[in-house]
Write a protein that holds these residues in place. Sequence first.
Motif, PDB file in Angstrom:
ATOM      1  N   ASN A 183      -1.754 -17.554   5.057  1.00  0.00           N
ATOM      2  CA  ASN A 183      -1.745 -16.422   4.127  1.00  0.00           C
ATOM      3  C   ASN A 183      -3.070 -15.701   3.926  1.00  0.00           C
ATOM      4  N   LYS A 184      -4.156 -16.260   4.404  1.00  0.00           N
ATOM      5  CA  LYS A 184      -5.427 -15.636   4.032  1.00  0.00           C
ATOM      6  C   LYS A 184      -6.175 -15.000   5.200  1.00  0.00           C
ATOM      7  N   ILE A 185      -6.304 -15.714   6.288  1.00  0.00           N
ATOM      8  CA  ILE A 185      -7.127 -15.178   7.373  1.00  0.00           C
ATOM      9  C   ILE A 185      -6.232 -14.618   8.493  1.00  0.00           C
ATOM     10  N   SER A 186      -6.752 -13.608   9.178  1.00  0.00           N
ATOM     11  CA  SER A 186      -5.973 -12.961  10.248  1.00  0.00           C
ATOM     12  C   SER A 186      -6.312 -13.587  11.592  1.00  0.00           C
ATOM     13  N   LYS A 236      -7.418  -7.995   3.364  1.00  0.00           N
ATOM     14  CA  LYS A 236      -5.996  -7.832   3.012  1.00  0.00           C
ATOM     15  C   LYS A 236      -5.313  -6.869   4.006  1.00  0.00           C
ATOM     16  N   LEU A 237      -6.052  -5.830   4.364  1.00  0.00           N
ATOM     17  CA  LEU A 237      -5.510  -4.847   5.287  1.00  0.00           C
ATOM     18  C   LEU A 237      -5.153  -5.496   6.635  1.00  0.00           C
ATOM     19  N   LEU A 238      -6.083  -6.293   7.143  1.00  0.00           N
ATOM     20  CA  LEU A 238      -5.851  -6.945   8.440  1.00  0.00           C
ATOM     21  C   LEU A 238      -4.712  -7.952   8.337  1.00  0.00           C
ATOM     22  N   LYS A 239      -4.619  -8.600   7.195  1.00  0.00           N
ATOM     23  CA  LYS A 239      -3.542  -9.576   6.989  1.00  0.00           C
ATOM     24  C   LYS A 239      -2.180  -8.862   7.054  1.00  0.00           C
ATOM     25  N   LEU A 240      -2.122  -7.665   6.478  1.00  0.00           N
ATOM     26  CA  LEU A 240      -0.859  -6.912   6.492  1.00  0.00           C
ATOM     27  C   LEU A 240      -0.475  -6.474   7.903  1.00  0.00           C
ATOM     28  N   TRP A 241      -1.474  -6.401   8.764  1.00  0.00           N
ATOM     29  CA  TRP A 241      -1.242  -5.943  10.137  1.00  0.00           C
ATOM     30  C   TRP A 241      -0.981  -7.112  11.086  1.00  0.00           C
ATOM     31  N   GLU A 242      -1.214  -8.319  10.596  1.00  0.00           N
ATOM     32  CA  GLU A 242      -1.123  -9.491  11.461  1.00  0.00           C
ATOM     33  C   GLU A 242       0.251  -9.582  12.121  1.00  0.00           C
ATOM     34  N   GLY A 243       0.250  -9.804  13.437  1.00  0.00           N
ATOM     35  CA  GLY A 243       1.506  -9.878  14.179  1.00  0.00           C
ATOM     36  C   GLY A 243       1.745  -8.603  14.972  1.00  0.00           C
ATOM     37  N   LEU A 255       0.853  -1.199   0.000  1.00  0.00           N
ATOM     38  CA  LEU A 255       0.000   0.000   0.000  1.00  0.00           C
ATOM     39  C   LEU A 255       0.886   1.245   0.000  1.00  0.00           C
ATOM     40  N   PRO A 256       1.427   1.594  -1.157  1.00  0.00           N
ATOM     41  CA  PRO A 256       2.430   2.662  -1.192  1.00  0.00           C
ATOM     42  C   PRO A 256       1.874   4.079  -1.087  1.00  0.00           C
ATOM     43  N   THR A 257       0.553   4.236  -1.205  1.00  0.00           N
ATOM     44  CA  THR A 257      -0.013   5.592  -1.172  1.00  0.00           C
ATOM     45  C   THR A 257      -1.222   5.638  -0.243  1.00  0.00           C
ATOM     46  N   ILE A 258      -1.596   6.853   0.111  1.00  0.00           N
ATOM     47  CA  ILE A 258      -2.788   7.032   0.951  1.00  0.00           C
ATOM     48  C   ILE A 258      -4.012   6.485   0.219  1.00  0.00           C
TER      49      ILE A 258
END
Length: 355
Positions: free
Chosen positions: A326-329, A70-77, A57-60
């Motif tokens: 890879n799919k669920i958070s 996808k957003l939550l997956k990127l935040w996982e951890g 997600l390189p931009t606002i």
Amino acid sequence: MIAIDTEKLISWFLEHKRVLPGRDITDPYPIWISEIMAQQTRMETIKPYYERFLKELPTIESLATVEETKLLKLWEGLGYYSRVRNLQAAAKVIMEKYQGTFPKTYADTIHLKGIGEYTAGAILSRAYGLPYASVDGNVLRVLTRFEASPIDISRNSTKKYYKEELEKLNPSHFGLLNEALMEIGAMICRPKIAKCNSCPLRERCKAYEQNNIGLYPVKSKKVKITIHEYTCFFLVDQNKKIYFEYKEENILRGLYAPYFVEDSISEVDVYSYLDKKHIETDYVIALQEQKHVFTHQIWYMKGYLVYLKDNKQDIEKFYTQEEIKNKISISTCFRKFFKEIENYLNDEENSSHHV
Ligand code: SF4
């Protein structure tokens, strides 16, 4: 006025600063992301998350429009998922109200979801050089030691007081002053050990002069932490898929969780418990107990790998190991069981470990 030699402090910072996410840039977007990620998490720890997030997600705009899964997956951890939801809500407002450009005033910034006084000051000072201080617990420790002040740092008014005091200063760059104070708090004026001999503030530091650093900071309020016991059942179907359900409330909101109950169910009672719940079980394997610490809660968790008798259960809620990865958070608290679970699922001879 607080007697900090701002230029000496900034020079020290430019010479000694660590390479960290969100540093040495003036684009407010990555600074914002790094600041939100670093709430509750050490700056050094967020590096891989920060890089992956900005790559995807390189931009606002990309943040405003990305799908929630996808957003939550990127935040996982990183935990505390409300932070990333707020990021997206704020990104949408920036797209709608400010044509995709991060606001340039304090009033507009402070109204964005998830941005408080500290974060607003950090972003505006570092991206645009605006004269706003960012004061957190680390900075308060440094400043109360510097002034040998018995002021209670757990009061909101103390943060406000020091923010105003710092904003009376006139440094060559406010963002660098903020970062320098943070760096002193993180690397030099540590909670237990103050490395005064390496500190650029030492000359005017009252606690150092009075040799009573241990008296500061003064902090009265204690946060209440509750302790909970849970039992987690990782239900496995005959295709070795595991049951997870989507949670809509409380601490796990927006995440997937195995079937679990707030109770400590022993190995002796596990079969009768599952029977009572009409979960038809082939056999059960006890997993290593786990502990997870949230901000205000500690969870002690028993875990069981439960092989089901047939596939009659709600089939859509079972996930493959690949989907779980890879799919669920899934909250880190449950992921702590995964290594052992994977070993069992990939070991055809596991029947010898039954409870
Ligand atoms: S001189 Fe020592 S106590 Fe004072 S700010 Fe520096 S590290 Fe902290």
